[in-house]
Design an enzyme around this catalytic site. Sequence first.
Site, PDB file in Angstrom:
ATOM      1  N   GLU A   5     -78.377  10.927  60.387  1.00  0.00           N
ATOM      2  CA  GLU A   5     -77.617  10.768  61.633  1.00  0.00           C
ATOM      3  C   GLU A   5     -76.486  11.787  61.748  1.00  0.00           C
ATOM      4  O   GLU A   5     -76.228  12.322  62.828  1.00  0.00           O
ATOM      5  CB  GLU A   5     -77.093   9.336  61.765  1.00  0.00           C
ATOM      6  CG  GLU A   5     -78.184   8.279  61.808  1.00  0.00           C
ATOM      7  CD  GLU A   5     -79.273   8.523  62.837  1.00  0.00           C
ATOM      8  OE1 GLU A   5     -79.015   9.191  63.865  1.00  0.00           O
ATOM      9  OE2 GLU A   5     -80.407   8.039  62.629  1.00  0.00           O
TER      10      GLU A   5
ATOM     11  N   HIS B 110     -77.807  14.990  63.009  1.00  0.00           N
ATOM     12  CA  HIS B 110     -77.986  15.026  64.465  1.00  0.00           C
ATOM     13  C   HIS B 110     -76.688  15.489  65.144  1.00  0.00           C
ATOM     14  O   HIS B 110     -76.722  16.335  66.053  1.00  0.00           O
ATOM     15  CB  HIS B 110     -78.384  13.658  65.013  1.00  0.00           C
ATOM     16  CG  HIS B 110     -79.830  13.321  64.843  1.00  0.00           C
ATOM     17  ND1 HIS B 110     -80.850  14.077  65.360  1.00  0.00           N
ATOM     18  CD2 HIS B 110     -80.423  12.284  64.204  1.00  0.00           C
ATOM     19  CE1 HIS B 110     -82.014  13.534  65.058  1.00  0.00           C
ATOM     20  NE2 HIS B 110     -81.786  12.439  64.350  1.00  0.00           N
TER      21      HIS B 110
END
Length: 160
Positions: free
Chosen positions: A73, A76
């Site tokens: 994450e 990202h």
Amino acid sequence: MPPLHTQVINKARDCIALAEKKLNQSFDIPVVSFKQRGKIAGSARYSQWEVRFNPVLLAENPEAFINEVVPHEVAHLLTFKLFGRVRPHGKEWQTMMTQVFGIPARTTHSFDISSVRGSTFLYHCACRDHHLSIRRHNKIIRQQTLYHCTQCRQALSPKI
């Protein structure tokens, strides 16, 4: 705050520090929350510079979660910061995972999701039964969409 949440926050900070070192650039520490629900382990919210994690899947898979989902994450967010809007698991994100974090670029987790799986609704076609999520079921009920079997191409009908 539960100790696992603290470990996740520290891992996110460690990922940012590693990226800063390897990319020779500074990044803000993201907001970390534990509001993710359902089958999704985590998500990145670019405009809020936030990563969200699923507390149930974290508790059930702490080591894999901290070592794989947190960097996934954070990668990202960093990919968005460096390249803007690109394919979510495209070459830029993959490079971030492998070259910066040294982790295989897996796009999905393989956790057991039985504890977080929502109710399903039974539908059928000419060849088999289908279990649809409440979201898909509600879209059918509201006549917003129609789903078809990928095998026989027949429209799905509620099984009574």
